[in-house]
Write a protein that holds these residues in place. Structure first.
Motif, mmCIF file in Angstrom:
data_model
loop_
_atom_site.group_PDB
_atom_site.id
_atom_site.type_symbol
_atom_site.label_atom_id
_atom_site.label_comp_id
_atom_site.label_asym_id
_atom_site.label_seq_id
_atom_site.Cartn_x
_atom_site.Cartn_y
_atom_site.Cartn_z
ATOM 1 N N THR A 4 0.836 -1.203 0.000
ATOM 2 C CA THR A 4 0.000 0.000 0.000
ATOM 3 C C THR A 4 0.866 1.246 0.000
ATOM 4 O O THR A 4 0.517 2.262 -0.612
ATOM 5 C CB THR A 4 -0.912 -0.014 1.243
ATOM 6 N N ILE A 5 2.027 1.176 0.661
ATOM 7 C CA ILE A 5 2.927 2.330 0.711
ATOM 8 C C ILE A 5 3.519 2.611 -0.667
ATOM 9 O O ILE A 5 3.705 3.773 -1.060
ATOM 10 C CB ILE A 5 4.036 2.090 1.752
ATOM 11 N N VAL A 6 3.797 1.571 -1.441
ATOM 12 C CA VAL A 6 4.285 1.756 -2.807
ATOM 13 C C VAL A 6 3.204 2.417 -3.657
ATOM 14 O O VAL A 6 3.472 3.354 -4.430
ATOM 15 C CB VAL A 6 4.713 0.416 -3.419
ATOM 16 N N HIS A 7 1.969 1.944 -3.536
ATOM 17 C CA HIS A 7 0.857 2.574 -4.257
ATOM 18 C C HIS A 7 0.745 4.053 -3.886
ATOM 19 O O HIS A 7 0.533 4.909 -4.751
ATOM 20 C CB HIS A 7 -0.454 1.863 -3.930
ATOM 21 N N ALA A 8 0.892 4.343 -2.591
ATOM 22 C CA ALA A 8 0.786 5.726 -2.133
ATOM 23 C C ALA A 8 1.915 6.582 -2.693
ATOM 24 O O ALA A 8 1.702 7.735 -3.084
ATOM 25 C CB ALA A 8 0.785 5.772 -0.605
ATOM 26 N N GLY A 9 3.121 6.016 -2.742
ATOM 27 C CA GLY A 9 4.249 6.758 -3.312
ATOM 28 C C GLY A 9 4.023 7.115 -4.762
ATOM 29 O O GLY A 9 4.315 8.238 -5.203
ATOM 30 N N PHE A 10 3.497 6.165 -5.523
ATOM 31 C CA PHE A 10 3.193 6.412 -6.929
ATOM 32 C C PHE A 10 2.084 7.445 -7.051
ATOM 33 O O PHE A 10 2.102 8.309 -7.938
ATOM 34 C CB PHE A 10 2.789 5.091 -7.591
ATOM 35 N N ALA A 11 1.095 7.377 -6.141
ATOM 36 C CA ALA A 11 -0.011 8.331 -6.165
ATOM 37 C C ALA A 11 0.486 9.752 -5.922
ATOM 38 O O ALA A 11 0.032 10.700 -6.573
ATOM 39 C CB ALA A 11 -1.050 7.946 -5.104
ATOM 40 N N LEU A 12 1.420 9.918 -4.979
ATOM 41 C CA LEU A 12 1.981 11.243 -4.711
ATOM 42 C C LEU A 12 2.692 11.798 -5.935
ATOM 43 O O LEU A 12 2.595 12.989 -6.250
ATOM 44 C CB LEU A 12 2.945 11.170 -3.531
ATOM 45 N N LEU A 13 3.401 10.925 -6.632
ATOM 46 C CA LEU A 13 4.124 11.350 -7.827
ATOM 47 C C LEU A 13 3.147 11.805 -8.918
ATOM 48 O O LEU A 13 3.339 12.854 -9.551
ATOM 49 C CB LEU A 13 4.979 10.193 -8.349
ATOM 50 N N LEU A 14 2.072 11.042 -9.135
ATOM 51 C CA LEU A 14 1.066 11.415 -10.124
ATOM 52 C C LEU A 14 0.354 12.707 -9.727
ATOM 53 O O LEU A 14 0.107 13.574 -10.575
ATOM 54 C CB LEU A 14 0.045 10.290 -10.290
ATOM 55 N N ALA A 15 0.023 12.828 -8.457
ATOM 56 C CA ALA A 15 -0.682 14.025 -7.998
ATOM 57 C C ALA A 15 0.164 15.273 -8.194
ATOM 58 O O ALA A 15 -0.333 16.316 -8.635
ATOM 59 C CB ALA A 15 -1.070 13.870 -6.530
ATOM 60 N N ILE A 205 8.720 4.871 -3.625
ATOM 61 C CA ILE A 205 8.236 5.524 -2.418
ATOM 62 C C ILE A 205 9.000 6.828 -2.185
ATOM 63 O O ILE A 205 8.417 7.889 -1.945
ATOM 64 C CB ILE A 205 8.389 4.600 -1.190
ATOM 65 N N GLY A 206 10.341 6.737 -2.265
ATOM 66 C CA GLY A 206 11.167 7.919 -2.065
ATOM 67 C C GLY A 206 10.913 8.994 -3.108
ATOM 68 O O GLY A 206 10.894 10.193 -2.796
ATOM 69 N N LEU A 207 10.684 8.584 -4.357
ATOM 70 C CA LEU A 207 10.434 9.542 -5.429
ATOM 71 C C LEU A 207 9.125 10.285 -5.205
ATOM 72 O O LEU A 207 9.029 11.492 -5.442
ATOM 73 C CB LEU A 207 10.418 8.819 -6.774
#
Length: 226
Positions: A4-15, A205-207
């Protein structure tokens, strides 16, 4: 499988990319993170429905219907029900939430393990995006994502685009149901809650956190009164 944290990291990048010059404040982030986590709720439906995980919350049909409804209401109708209640900023957040749901979660899971039940409930079949595309000096252009076979006797053409089993035959392990309930195993249950089980996932996640921090340092994440 992506955590879920990986999904969230990708979501932050898209947002950070899709909201462009619109404020990325706490309320918008909260909405997007809830949307990106929500598909995992289908794990709990495994107790009442076989193969619920990667099926109920991991289909492209539901977001497609939602996107058509949002487009019709905000772009086609003369009087938009949403625009009467929400500002243009929140309409943009709604679109980004749809993109985050599809690309940061469902499509990402499409590439791992057994994939997702992509067209449920219209069609009950799992699809897994797996293969490679390359150019070889020996074999020329090669792609293995879609396999086209022709029966030499009947001439019938069969196309396989990563299709797998159905919700009745596929069980994707998850912390709620760490193993197939149909298996008779006496070993202790090992419930694992992954954070980053591959280097590229930790990097993602870091990105995502970096992109969010960069937006805030640029002043785009200041809270607004909207």
């Amino acid at each position: 499988m992506p955590s879920t944290i990986v999904h969230a990291g990708f979501a932050l990048l898209l947002a950070a990319a899709l909201l462009d010059d619109r404020p990325l404040d706490r309320r918008a982030l909260a909405v997007l993170l809830v949307v990106v986590v929500l598909p995992e709720a289908d794990s709990f439906l495994g107790f009442v429905m076989a193969g619920a995980h990667r099926t109920v919350g991991h289909t492209f049909v539901i977001p497609a219907v939602a996107a058509l409804a949002l487009f019709y209401d905000t772009r086609v109708r003369e009087s938009s029900a949403l625009r009467e209640r929400l500002s243009d900023r929140w309409i943009a957040v709604a679109w980004v939430a749809l993109f985050v749901h599809v690309f940061a979660h469902v499509a990402l899971d499409w590439t791992h393990l057994d994939g997702v039940n992509a067209f449920w409930p219209l069609r009950d079949r799992f699809f897994h995006l797996d293969g490679e595309i390359l150019y070889s000096t020996a074999d020329g252009f090669v792609q293995t994502f879609v396999d086209v076979r022709i029966d030499p006797e009947t001439g019938t053409r069969t196309v396989d685009a990563g299709g797998g089993g159905t919700s009745e035959s596929v069980h994707v392990n998850n912390p709620v149901e760490p193993r197939d309930p149909d298996l008779d195993v006496e070993e202790p249950v090992d419930r694992r809650f992954p954070v980053a089980n591959a280097g590229w996932r930790l990097y993602l996640i870091g990105l995502g956190l970096f992109a969010l921090g960069a937006r805030r340092l640029q002043g785009d994440g200041a809270p607004t009164a909207e």
